[in-house]
Each structure stands twice: as C-alpha cells, then as structure tokens.
Design a protein around this motif. Structure first.
Motif, PDB file in Angstrom:
ATOM      1  N   ASP A 336       0.927   4.315  -5.953  1.00 31.37           N
ATOM      2  CA  ASP A 336       1.992   4.628  -6.901  1.00 31.37           C
ATOM      3  C   ASP A 336       2.391   6.077  -6.704  1.00 31.37           C
ATOM      4  O   ASP A 336       1.572   6.920  -6.292  1.00 31.37           O
ATOM      5  CB  ASP A 336       1.526   4.386  -8.333  1.00 31.37           C
ATOM      6  CG  ASP A 336       2.684   4.465  -9.326  1.00 31.37           C
ATOM      7  OD1 ASP A 336       3.836   4.313  -8.885  1.00 31.37           O
ATOM      8  OD2 ASP A 336       2.434   4.691 -10.520  1.00 31.37           O
ATOM      9  N   HIS A 337       3.645   6.367  -7.000  1.00 35.21           N
ATOM     10  CA  HIS A 337       4.156   7.727  -6.890  1.00 35.21           C
ATOM     11  C   HIS A 337       4.275   8.329  -8.279  1.00 35.21           C
ATOM     12  O   HIS A 337       4.744   7.679  -9.215  1.00 35.21           O
ATOM     13  CB  HIS A 337       5.518   7.735  -6.198  1.00 35.21           C
ATOM     14  CG  HIS A 337       6.122   9.104  -6.079  1.00 35.21           C
ATOM     15  ND1 HIS A 337       6.950   9.635  -7.048  1.00 35.21           N
ATOM     16  CD2 HIS A 337       6.002  10.055  -5.120  1.00 35.21           C
ATOM     17  CE1 HIS A 337       7.322  10.844  -6.686  1.00 35.21           C
ATOM     18  NE2 HIS A 337       6.765  11.124  -5.526  1.00 35.21           N
ATOM     19  N   PHE A 342       2.196  10.824  -3.754  1.00 34.15           N
ATOM     20  CA  PHE A 342       1.896   9.396  -3.675  1.00 34.15           C
ATOM     21  C   PHE A 342       0.397   9.235  -3.462  1.00 34.15           C
ATOM     22  O   PHE A 342      -0.205   9.906  -2.607  1.00 34.15           O
ATOM     23  CB  PHE A 342       2.665   8.750  -2.523  1.00 34.15           C
ATOM     24  CG  PHE A 342       2.381   7.276  -2.379  1.00 34.15           C
ATOM     25  CD1 PHE A 342       3.033   6.349  -3.178  1.00 34.15           C
ATOM     26  CD2 PHE A 342       1.460   6.826  -1.457  1.00 34.15           C
ATOM     27  CE1 PHE A 342       2.774   4.993  -3.052  1.00 34.15           C
ATOM     28  CE2 PHE A 342       1.192   5.471  -1.316  1.00 34.15           C
ATOM     29  CZ  PHE A 342       1.849   4.558  -2.121  1.00 34.15           C
ATOM     30  N   LYS A 343      -0.200   8.350  -4.258  1.00 37.14           N
ATOM     31  CA  LYS A 343      -1.632   8.089  -4.173  1.00 37.14           C
ATOM     32  C   LYS A 343      -1.868   6.653  -3.705  1.00 37.14           C
ATOM     33  O   LYS A 343      -1.401   5.716  -4.351  1.00 37.14           O
ATOM     34  CB  LYS A 343      -2.300   8.285  -5.539  1.00 37.14           C
ATOM     35  CG  LYS A 343      -2.592   9.733  -5.906  1.00 37.14           C
ATOM     36  CD  LYS A 343      -1.380  10.507  -6.345  1.00 37.14           C
ATOM     37  CE  LYS A 343      -0.814  10.026  -7.658  1.00 37.14           C
ATOM     38  NZ  LYS A 343       0.302  10.895  -8.141  1.00 37.14           N
ATOM     39  N   TYR A 344      -2.558   6.513  -2.590  1.00 38.34           N
ATOM     40  CA  TYR A 344      -2.922   5.194  -2.063  1.00 38.34           C
ATOM     41  C   TYR A 344      -4.409   4.987  -2.328  1.00 38.34           C
ATOM     42  O   TYR A 344      -5.235   5.796  -1.902  1.00 38.34           O
ATOM     43  CB  TYR A 344      -2.624   5.116  -0.572  1.00 38.34           C
ATOM     44  CG  TYR A 344      -2.774   3.735   0.018  1.00 38.34           C
ATOM     45  CD1 TYR A 344      -1.934   2.699  -0.378  1.00 38.34           C
ATOM     46  CD2 TYR A 344      -3.746   3.467   0.976  1.00 38.34           C
ATOM     47  CE1 TYR A 344      -2.057   1.434   0.161  1.00 38.34           C
ATOM     48  CE2 TYR A 344      -3.870   2.205   1.524  1.00 38.34           C
ATOM     49  CZ  TYR A 344      -3.031   1.195   1.112  1.00 38.34           C
ATOM     50  OH  TYR A 344      -3.160  -0.072   1.633  1.00 38.34           O
ATOM     51  N   CYS A 345      -4.756   3.916  -3.066  1.00 37.44           N
ATOM     52  CA  CYS A 345      -6.102   3.799  -3.629  1.00 37.44           C
ATOM     53  C   CYS A 345      -6.735   2.448  -3.310  1.00 37.44           C
ATOM     54  O   CYS A 345      -6.056   1.480  -2.957  1.00 37.44           O
ATOM     55  CB  CYS A 345      -6.055   3.985  -5.153  1.00 37.44           C
ATOM     56  SG  CYS A 345      -5.300   5.543  -5.666  1.00 37.44           S
ATOM     57  N   ASP A 406       3.612  -1.376  -8.324  1.00 37.45           N
ATOM     58  CA  ASP A 406       4.840  -1.840  -8.962  1.00 37.45           C
ATOM     59  C   ASP A 406       5.654  -2.671  -7.980  1.00 37.45           C
ATOM     60  O   ASP A 406       5.377  -2.740  -6.776  1.00 37.45           O
ATOM     61  CB  ASP A 406       5.648  -0.670  -9.514  1.00 37.45           C
ATOM     62  CG  ASP A 406       6.003   0.359  -8.448  1.00 37.45           C
ATOM     63  OD1 ASP A 406       6.058  -0.013  -7.262  1.00 37.45           O
ATOM     64  OD2 ASP A 406       6.212   1.534  -8.807  1.00 37.45           O
ATOM     65  N   TYR A 407       6.707  -3.318  -8.501  1.00 38.80           N
ATOM     66  CA  TYR A 407       7.453  -4.269  -7.675  1.00 38.80           C
ATOM     67  C   TYR A 407       8.176  -3.564  -6.536  1.00 38.80           C
ATOM     68  O   TYR A 407       8.303  -4.111  -5.429  1.00 38.80           O
ATOM     69  CB  TYR A 407       8.446  -5.039  -8.545  1.00 38.80           C
ATOM     70  CG  TYR A 407       8.963  -6.283  -7.878  1.00 38.80           C
ATOM     71  CD1 TYR A 407       8.149  -7.396  -7.739  1.00 38.80           C
ATOM     72  CD2 TYR A 407      10.265  -6.352  -7.391  1.00 38.80           C
ATOM     73  CE1 TYR A 407       8.620  -8.548  -7.122  1.00 38.80           C
ATOM     74  CE2 TYR A 407      10.743  -7.498  -6.776  1.00 38.80           C
ATOM     75  CZ  TYR A 407       9.912  -8.594  -6.644  1.00 38.80           C
ATOM     76  OH  TYR A 407      10.370  -9.735  -6.018  1.00 38.80           O
ATOM     77  N   GLU A 408       8.641  -2.349  -6.766  1.00 37.24           N
ATOM     78  CA  GLU A 408       9.331  -1.605  -5.714  1.00 37.24           C
ATOM     79  C   GLU A 408       8.388  -1.317  -4.554  1.00 37.24           C
ATOM     80  O   GLU A 408       8.755  -1.460  -3.377  1.00 37.24           O
ATOM     81  CB  GLU A 408       9.897  -0.302  -6.280  1.00 37.24           C
ATOM     82  CG  GLU A 408      10.643   0.536  -5.252  1.00 37.24           C
ATOM     83  CD  GLU A 408      11.145   1.843  -5.838  1.00 37.24           C
ATOM     84  OE1 GLU A 408      11.793   2.606  -5.092  1.00 37.24           O
ATOM     85  OE2 GLU A 408      10.895   2.100  -7.027  1.00 37.24           O
ATOM     86  N   TYR A 409       7.153  -0.916  -4.879  1.00 38.00           N
ATOM     87  CA  TYR A 409       6.194  -0.644  -3.810  1.00 38.00           C
ATOM     88  C   TYR A 409       5.835  -1.925  -3.051  1.00 38.00           C
ATOM     89  O   TYR A 409       5.708  -1.916  -1.815  1.00 38.00           O
ATOM     90  CB  TYR A 409       4.927  -0.012  -4.392  1.00 38.00           C
ATOM     91  CG  TYR A 409       3.776  -0.009  -3.414  1.00 38.00           C
ATOM     92  CD1 TYR A 409       3.750   0.884  -2.348  1.00 38.00           C
ATOM     93  CD2 TYR A 409       2.719  -0.922  -3.539  1.00 38.00           C
ATOM     94  CE1 TYR A 409       2.708   0.871  -1.428  1.00 38.00           C
ATOM     95  CE2 TYR A 409       1.687  -0.936  -2.638  1.00 38.00           C
ATOM     96  CZ  TYR A 409       1.680  -0.044  -1.584  1.00 38.00           C
ATOM     97  OH  TYR A 409       0.653  -0.068  -0.669  1.00 38.00           O
TER      98      TYR A 409
END
Length: 728
Positions: A336-337, A342-345, A406-409
């Motif tokens: 999520d940004h 931006f964090k990728y987890c 989220d849906y955009e990602y």
C-alpha cells in the motif's frame, strides 16, 4: 593437661584463647612477694594447651609480683589459678586486712564463684570486667559463642564499635565502616549472605509505600531501570515509531524510569531480524521525471519466511483457523502507498490475528508512487522467488501465497488497465454494462473466470495487436504482464474498501428517511416557540427551495421553447410566403417573451442560490436538525464511532467494523423509534418501518462481509436475495 606460665617480677596477665563453653576458677593468696605497683598485660597464644579430657588445670607460678594467668581450651572445663602476693615486711592493720578481704570477695572473686552465682546477684562491675576481659581476648577471632545449656542455641557476641558522632554528620568513611559492620552482623544473625539478603527484602517490604519512597529518594535511588528488552517490547506492543518512542522515554525519565538507549534497541533488532539491504532505484514521478530514490529490501524471501515460521512455531503461535488445511501454510504478499512511500509486506495467515500490524513484515520500502513502472522496478525481484518458495515445503507443509491490497494495487499487479475499463473485474471477464444485470441474464462469456493463463494470453494478443490502449477492451483490458504471479483465485477481496463505501451509502439512506420523518414531525413536536421557529424556518426554506427549483426549470423550458420558435420563424417563415413585416412583428413578440423568460430564470436562479445559502447556514447551527436525526449521533458516540469532518462525512475502517456488529445495528435503527414514541406517537408506524428496513439491510450486508472476511462461503439465501437488500 596442665599449662604453666612463669612470670617475672612485674605484674602480668597471661591469656590463652580458645572456644570453651564452661569455665572453672581457683584462687589463692601468698604473702611472700610484695605487690608491685606496675602492671602489664601479656598475651601468649603459643602457650595454649588443648586436650580432649574433661578437665583442664592451669597453674601459674609467679616469681616476685602479682600475676594472673588464664588459659582457655576446647575442653568443657577450664581451671584458672590466681595468686595475689603481699609484702612480708609490711605490717597489716585490721582496716587494711578488712579492705583486702573485701577486695578478695568482690573484685577478685573466682570464676567458679561467678559461674555459680545468680546473674542478678553479681555485685559491682565484676561481670562487666570479666566480659571485657574475655571479649578483648577474643578480638582476633572475630566473635564469641556462648551456650547457656547444651540444648540451647549459642549466642554470638560480635564487636560493634560504638560511635560518638551520629551518621547524619559522620564522614563517608565512617558511614562505610559502619555499613560493613552492620552487614557482617546481619550475615551472622541471618546465617550467611543469602539469609541477609532475604532479611533486607523483608525489612523493606515491612515499610509503608511512603517510607520506601522516602528511603529511595534519600539514597538517590529513585531512578528505575527495567530489565533489558523492555523498550523494544514497548515499541513492538504499542506499535510506536522511533519518534514517539523517544518522546515516551523522555516522559518516563521525569519519573525516574530509564529505558535502554536507541542504539541498544537498534542493535538488538539488527541481531534478531533479517538484515535489510539499502539501494537506490530509478523512480518515475507524475511529471515524467526520473530520479534515484532510496529503498531497502529483504533480498532473500525464503530466509524471511523460514525465520518467522520457526519463530512462531517455537512460541506455539501457529494455528489453522478451522479453514486452512493442516498440510498448508498460508502466506500473504501485498502493499500500500501512504505518507509518500510504498510498503511491500509479508503476512503469515496461520496466526491469531493475521492482519494486525504486529504480524506485518516489510519486505521492501521505497519513496515513490505505486505506478506500474515503479512497482516493476522495486518488487519485480520477488517474481522468481515467489515461484521458487511456492514449490518448497516447510516441516512437510506446503506454502501457499495470497495477494492482498486495495483494488487499484491488485489490478496493477495483474496488468489490468484499471477499474474504469470495459472489463474492470479482476476475477471474471464480465463487461461493466452487464454487471447491472442478474447473473442469469448475462452472456456465458461474461462469466468466464480469469487466471494467470488467460492473463498471459490476453497480454500476448494485446502486444501482437500493436499495444495500443484503445484496443485493450478487446483483450480483457490486460495491458501488462503480472508483476507477482500469484493465482488470481488467491487474490484477497478488499473487504475494507467495500465496507467503507457500502456502509456510508446505507447510513446516508437512513439519514434521508429520518430527515423526511423530521419534516413531518416539526409542527407536531415543538415544545417551545424557539424550537418551533427553528424547525419551521428550516422546513420553510426547504419548501421554498423546492418551489424555486420548479420555477427555474419552468422558466428555462419556456425560454428554450421560445428560442426554438424564433429560430423557426427566421429560417422557415419566408418559405411559406409570410411577408417580412409580419415576420418582424412575430420575431419582436417572441423575442420579448423570450427575454422575459430568461430574466425570470436568472432572477429565480439568484433567489435559489440565496435560499441554498440560508439552508446551509441553518443546518450548521447547533440543535437545528430534527429530533430523529439528532438521536442517531449520541448512539454512534456511545460506541466511539465518529464521522469524519472531510470526505463527505465518511467513516474509518475500525468504526465501520464496529457499526456492523448486531448490537450497534439494533441501537442505531431503534433511535428514531424511541423519539417518535416519546414525542410524536402519530408517526410511530413510519419510524418503525424505517427502523426495520434499515436494520434488515445492514444486518444482511454484515453477514455477507463477515463471511468474506473470514474465508467462509457466501450462501445465497432468501434473506439476502429478497426484500430491501436488492435495492442496492
């Protein structure tokens, strides 16, 4: 055993030290030697005789002066002989003889006499002198043990130096020496250092809280240092960033609590967690500019996964939620940004709270927007690793990956053009227009599910057709290859974003119906002229605003019709043989009417703006809303639910989750009913209808979102497919 100690012509005292427990004494007087006026004390430890016999005799043979000899051994009995010589050339008067006799009885009493006498009948300072003599003889041994009987516990006598200066004004050296003596005494009484420590704890515990605090303050020990790791535990449990942890440490320091330094905390984290690798990446900004931005990575995904699985397993935290197969471990990857980065987890689903922040493990962080190009640059390194880890097992259990965000990602990850395309759905190929139709009325092609294979095929066709965006609708709106190849069926539905929008819509529906109920209730529930005026004024403004809107629409329609008639006359009247004079006269009349309609429309439009401004101002005043609408806000606040002052009064995620609980749904729905029952019974049926309709709507959606959020299948029951739920 006999010990003989010869003496010279001067008076001397000979002492031999040992740990005897009983003493016997014999005394005699010889009138052969004069009593010398000088006296000396002589200690001869080497003249001690030790024997295991039950009696010990000690004989002292003085030469020419008064001598006293005492010998102590480890036997149970000690005999001491004391000879007091007199000068033969000196005449003895009766008074002198009486004085000597008295001295012999009181001061020179034998040890045997002292032992046989009752302690209460000891006269003068005989006992104190004898004790002083024995203690002085035992100074080098450090203590003296005395038994009153064979069965009794021994009493230990320890030397404690008496002081003439109080410790409040004594020097530091004196206080230190006294502390050492007290410590030694405590260890002797409490049997060792361990017993002394336990006694000190008991002494401190027997004090009151104020006494303890005063003692610690006077000693300068008010600062408390928790055990190692406390600061890191606070940071992790309270989910504090470094800035807030620093403020917390400063605040605790005011109360004497000292936490570890930030350097120690960071060193602990570095030693117990996988190491991040810093790097600079080229990122594309909104303006099209490309700059190098900092980023950090955990480069080895398999190492991170096994590290945390071993950690959770050792703590007994791995569970399967009655949903996950016993031979599988579910892992979630997503991002999520926010706040410019931006964090990728990574998250492990096999724990009690898989979505919590404490269970979120950052894999990659970079400063930039989550555009497709930036995501490919940053997290593309995990594409091959996800495929490799997915083929491995941990402790015989298969590792299954899911995608969250989220849906955009999610659409960006799978290469779709976005949610505004002709085929916006991530899970099927249903066109946007067909989504308004029931599933039974859709074409078979609209129900085809997406998969990694279909995404790959659509992308290949899109590239083959020239990769032009306006042709994306012919290829399922797939314009890029997936970044992280997780199966589409494992993409987690973003229920949070669904809840935010749908619950806000349901709440606005409730408010709309309640406001209509308030308008009906206004003239019936006023209890004071002031309240009636407020409600009546607001209702009158709404009525006048609605009438003004109708007039504006009427004038606009009239002006439009007149404009069309004027155009018709100008272009078509001459073809029908109408003279120019008549055409001019008709045009003049039509233009006058058109001008009047336009002016009336403008006038009513200005009045409409004034009315709207008055309504907006009135609605912002306190207690201006109707009683039914006003009754809902206290119910929300009682459950700590608040609408935001921006974004159209939306709710945050946690508040929506609370609002979807059955007790909260019932309380919010019942609020207007209670107002109608108390203030306007005539409108009670209308209020009950609104309450039942809203309650059923929200309860149905709550069951649906709960099933999705907890990985349960959603059953299409009559409750979900009938009634007001289909209004959505």
């Amino acid at each position: 055993t006999a010990t003989t100690a010869p003496f010279n012509a001067t008076s001397s005292t000979h002492t031999t030290m040992s740990s005897n427990t009983s003493i016997s004494t014999s005394s005699s007087t010889a009138a052969t030697m004069p009593l010398n006026t000088t006296s000396s004390t002589h200690t001869a430890p080497n003249s001690t005789s030790v024997s295991s016999n039950t009696s010990t005799a000690t004989t002292t043979t003085p030469n020419a002066s008064d001598n006293t000899c005492t010998t102590m051994s480890s036997n149970t009995s000690i005999s001491t002989s004391t000879t007091v010589p007199t000068n033969p050339s000196t005449s003895t008067s009766p008074s002198t003889a009486s004085s000597r006799e008295k001295r012999h009885v009181t001061i020179s009493s034998t040890v045997s006499d002292v032992l046989q006498a009752s302690p209460s009948k000891l006269q003068g300072d005989t006992a104190s002198k004898l004790m002083a003599h024995l203690v002085k003889a035992r100074e080098t041994a450090g203590r003296l043990e005395v038994k009153h009987s064979q069965q009794g516990r021994p009493r230990i006598f320890t030397r404690v130096t008496g002081g003439e200066v109080a410790s409040t004004i004594a020097s530091t050296r004196t206080k230190r020496r006294r502390s050492t003596e007290i410590s030694d005494l405590t260890e002797g009484v409490c049997v060792g250092s361990t017993g002394a420590h336990a006694q000190a704890v008991a002494t401190l515990a027997s004090m009151t809280k104020l006494q303890q605090q005063k003692l610690l303050e006077d000693a300068g020990l008010t600062a408390s240092t928790p055990r190692s790791g406390t600061a890191l535990a606070i940071k992790a449990d309270m989910q504090l960033p470094w800035s807030k942890l620093r403020k917390l440490k400063q605040w605790l320091a005011l109360f004497g609590v000292r936490l570890e330094s930030e350097q120690v905390i960071r060193a602990t984290i570095a030693s117990s967690l996988p190491q991040y690798s810093p790097k600079e990446l080229p990122m594309v900004h909104k303006s099209g500019e490309v700059t190098m931005v900092p980023a950090v990575f955990l480069p080895d995904l398999w190492l991170v996964v096994t590290h945390y699985l071993e950690l959770f397993s050792s703590k007994g935290l791995l569970i399967w939620h009655d949903v996950i197969p016993e031979n599988e471990i579910w892992l979630k990857l997503g991002g999520d940004h926010g706040q410019g980065s931006f964090k990728y987890c990574l998250q492990v689903a096999n724990v009690l709270h898989p979505n919590s922040l404490a269970n979120t493990i950052p894999l990659c962080i970079f400063n930039g927007k989550d555009t497709p190009v930036n995501l490919e640059t940053a997290i593309g390194i995990y594409r091959a690793q996800v495929l490799e880890v997915g083929e491995k097992t941990w402790n015989g259990k298969k590792l299954v990956f899911f995608l969250f965000g989220d849906y955009e990602y999610q659409t960006t990850n799978y290469g779709l053009s976005g949610s505004s395309g002709v085929h916006p759905c991530l899970h099927c190929l249903c066109p946007k227009k067909a989504m308004d139709l029931p599933p039974s009325q859709r074409s078979p092609e609209a129900s085809l599910p997406r998969s990694l294979d279909t995404l790959k095929a659509h992308h290949a066709n899109f590239v083959a057709s020239g990769a032009r965006l306006f042709t994306a609708k012919h290829h399922g709106n797939v314009i890029r290859a997936p970044i992280i190849p997780i199966p589409v069926a494992n993409a987690v539905v973003p229920t949070l974003h669904l809840d935010l929008g749908i619950y806000l819509y349901l709440f606005e529906v409730l408010l709309h119906e309640v406001r209509e109920l308030d308008r009906k209730m206004v003239p019936l529930t006023c209890t004071s002229p002031d309240d009636s005026q407020k409600y009546q004024q607001l209702a009158a403004r709404h009525v006048k605003h609605r009438l003004c809107q109708e007039e504006v629409h009427q004038h606009s329609t009239t002006a439009s019709n007149l404009q069309q008639q004027l155009n018709f006359v100008v272009f078509h009247a001459q073809q029908q043989g109408v003279t120019s004079d008549n055409i001019e006269a008709v045009c003049t009349i039509l233009h006058s009417q058109w001008k009047k309609a336009v002016d009336s429309e403008a006038e009513r439009t200005a009045e409409l703006a004034t009315l709207q401004e008055g309504i907006d101002k009135a609605e912002k005043e306190k207690d201006v809303c109707g009683p039914c609408e006003a009754s809902i806000e206290p119910v929300l606040q009682s459950y700590n639910i608040q609408r935001q002052a921006y974004h159209g009064g939306a709710f945050i995620g946690n508040h929506v989750h609370t609002a979807l609980k059955p007790p909260v749904i019932a309380a919010v729905s019942a609020a207007p009913v209670e107002v109608a029952r108390n203030r306007c019974p005539e409108l009670l049926p209308d209020a009950k209808a609104i309450s039942e309709r809203h309650g059923k709507l929200v309860e149905s959606y709550a069951k649906c979102t709960s099933a999705i959020s907890h990985c349960r299948k959603v059953s299409v029951s009559a409750e979900l497919t009938s009634g007001s739920f289909l209004v959505l």
